[in-house]
Write a protein that holds these residues in place. Structure first.
Motif: not given
Length: 206
Positions: A153-164
């Protein structure tokens, strides 16, 4: 499926971070949590990590325990919600957990969350660290990707990219710190051991 994710969430964060922090503190008398609140890049990254940490836990708990219609507000990426993607995500979670735990165990008292500028730590180059200079970060990256594939979803995508992205910046800072601490010994280690994963001395992604 949801029961598996709940148990995994508790074990991963409980064992890999809280329990390991306690073990390191008991062994050394040093708090391994070294993320400060200064106005500098490491501190900013620390705040990003906390955001990703809290955000990821919140979304996972919402997915597991919340009413089904709540999940629709997270902007699900329906085209990614396939059995293959879910299976890959579960596999990444399963691989990441023991990988991180073994890496932490092999680091022993040198393990830290953040950069320890006050205490000298031994340079670990054996075991998993023969094949990766940053195995714990690699495991966390796989973990974040796994959560995204299971709950696209949009939030897990953002968290994944931000974390990575944050992890890769943190790796750069920590490698500079280790180079300052260990000098030519670390240079030699960098020259033969890949940053993430590979055969020592072959295709070193320095």
């Amino acid at each position: 499926m949801k029961f598996f994710l709940l148990i995994y969430l508790i074990l991963f964060y409980g064992v890999a971070f809280f329990w390991r922090s306690y073990v390191t503190w008991q062994a050394t008398g040093i708090n391994p949590y070294r993320l400060s609140n200064k106005d500098d890049i490491p501190s900013f990254l620390g705040r990003v990590y906390r955001l990703v940490f809290i955000g990821n836990i919140t979304i996972v708990l919402l997915y597991i325990l919340g009413p089904a219609h709540w999940y629709s507000y997270l902007g699900p990426l329906d085209w990614l919600e396939e059995s293959v993607g879910t299976a890959v995500g579960i596999l990444l979670l399963i691989l990441a957990f023991p990988w991180v735990l073994i890496s932490q165990a092999q680091m022993g008292s040198s393990w830290r969350i953040g950069i320890d500028e006050q205490n000298q730590t031994a340079l670990v180059t054996q075991g998993i660290f023969r094949f990766s200079r940053n195995p714990i970060f690699l495991g966390v990256r796989l973990n974040l990707l796994g959560w995204f594939l299971i709950m696209p979803n949009a939030f897990t995508l953002a968290l994944w990219l931000l974390g990575d992205v944050s992890i890769q910046i943190q790796i750069f800072l920590e490698e500079n710190h280790l180079h300052q601490q260990h000098g030519i010994v670390y240079e030699q280690y960098m020259s033969i051991t890949p940053r993430y994963l590979g055969i020592p001395g072959v295709l070193n992604n320095k």
